[in-house]
Enzyme design. Structure first.
Site, PDB file in Angstrom:
ATOM      1  N   ASP A  74       0.857  -1.197   0.000  1.00 13.53           N
ATOM      2  CA  ASP A  74       0.000   0.000   0.000  1.00 13.53           C
ATOM      3  C   ASP A  74       0.892   1.246   0.000  1.00 13.53           C
ATOM      4  OD1 ASP A  74       0.957  -0.588   2.607  1.00 13.53           O
ATOM      5  OD2 ASP A  74      -0.761   0.362   3.585  1.00 13.53           O
ATOM      6  N   HIS A 132       9.939  -0.272   8.815  1.00  8.53           N
ATOM      7  CA  HIS A 132       8.875  -1.299   8.779  1.00  8.53           C
ATOM      8  C   HIS A 132       8.979  -2.295   7.608  1.00  8.53           C
ATOM      9  CE1 HIS A 132       6.763   0.576  12.102  1.00  8.53           C
ATOM     10  NE2 HIS A 132       6.534   1.686  11.437  1.00  8.53           N
TER      11      HIS A 132
END
Ligand code: BDR
Ligand code: CA
Length: 330
Positions: free
Chosen positions: A14, A250
């Site tokens: 995303d 991340h």
């Protein structure tokens, strides 16, 4: 793994700043071949995610199939994307974009995953770094998917480290807890790269400046712009991150686990997701040797390998060496 035997990866994403960082790590790494990018809502709408995936690959002069996937969670109501973290465009509000011509693959992301897995049984690694609706939809289309894929590595969840959207929930799992629980119980070879490790690695903006200066290329300039915006958000939230004007990487940690698993300490156990209530989105791990009487934790629940520690310095070095490599043509 030699150059001729690369990891074939579908990247479910995303984008998103750390998603962009992870994409460029994957494109730059000699042991990875990105065979497709499947997009989902999350950091931005799915339309913007697909636009960004097309843009990031185009400016890096790569032709990779990009598909559009789910636009909302499986059951719960969707939320507005977090513009303060990734920018309204997901790339830290780029002032301009170059003209590009890459086009979407018309298939839905779930169909693309199924088609690729059937065509390459046992060969594809799925690296998923957003909410998990595309994987849940692919499982519905092809229940044999866990046996058709080589493995799944996901960035999401947390076991010990506090959550980033609630005291117990990490954003990707929070955004679609019903899909996530299906993913944790599907029975594939599954590794969870969650906040327990991603919060251990703080990447300074200076590293991305060094990479951009080295390459002098629109792809690394774009990444630097995006990371600088993203670091502003994290630096405002965490004083220890502000000290080095940095950010958490991340999503890139999921790829670093793929290429360098020796840098991680892991534990195996059954993981389930709280689908509603105050703990919604929590990834709960069964870590005891004995069995609980409570239902939902029976022996048939598949095991997940959960990353709990990472060598932060070594993984930063791997990231730097990979992105400083010769992966961009002018
Ligand atoms: C995860 O949420 C998103 O904001 C990031 O891209 C990452 O996938 C971190 O919690
Ligand atoms: Ca992401």
């Amino acid at each position: 793994m030699s150059n001729t035997q690369k990891f074939k990866v579908i990247y479910d994403t995303d984008p998103g700043v750390d998603d962009a960082m992870a994409l460029y790590y994957a494109l730059a790494h000699p042991a990875i071949k990105v065979v497709g990018i499947t997009t989902t809502f999350g950091n931005v709408t799915v339309d913007q995610a697909a636009t960004n995936a097309l843009y990031l690959t185009a400016i890096a002069n790569r032709q990779v199939p990009v598909t559009k996937g789910v636009k909302k969670p499986w059951v719960k109501a969707g939320e507005a994307p977090p513009h303060t973290i990734h920018g309204a465009d997901g790339m830290g509000n780029l002032p301009t974009r170059l003209a590009t011509t890459n086009q979407l693959d018309p298939r839905a992301s779930a169909q693309f995953i199924v088609d690729m897995a059937r065509a390459n049984p046992g060969e594809i690694t799925l690296v998923a770094v957003g909410p998990l609706g595309n994987l849940a939809a692919a499982l519905k289309l092809e229940p044999e998917l866990p046996r058709l894929l080589r493995e799944v590595i996901l960035m999401g969840g947390t076991v010990i480290e506090p959550g980033n959207v609630s005291p117990v929930a990490e954003a990707n799992i929070w955004n679609d807890p019903h899909a996530a629980d299906q993913v944790f119980t599907a029975g594939w070879k599954l590794t969870m790269v969650g906040l327990d490790v991603t919060h251990q690695v703080i990447l300074p903006v200076a590293l991305f400046k060094k990479i951009a200066t080295h390459h002098q290329h629109p792809a690394t300039d774009t990444l630097l712009h995006a990371v600088n915006f993203y670091a502003g958000f994290y630096s405002g939230l965490y004083p220890h991150v502000a000290k080095i004007h940095g950010c958490f990487g991340h999503d890139v940690l999921a790829f670093i686990y793929l290429t360098n698993p020796e840098l991680f300490t892991t534990e195996q156990g059954r993981v389930r997701v709280a689908i509603d209530g105050l703990a919604q989105g929590q990834t709960m791990m069964h870590r005891k040797a004995f069995e609980y009487a409570q239902s939902g934790w029976e022996g048939h629940v598949p095991l997940t390998r959960v990353c709990l520690q990472v060598d932060a310095a070594a993984s930063t070095t791997v990231l730097e060496q990979t992105l400083m490599g010769n992966w961009l043509v002018p």
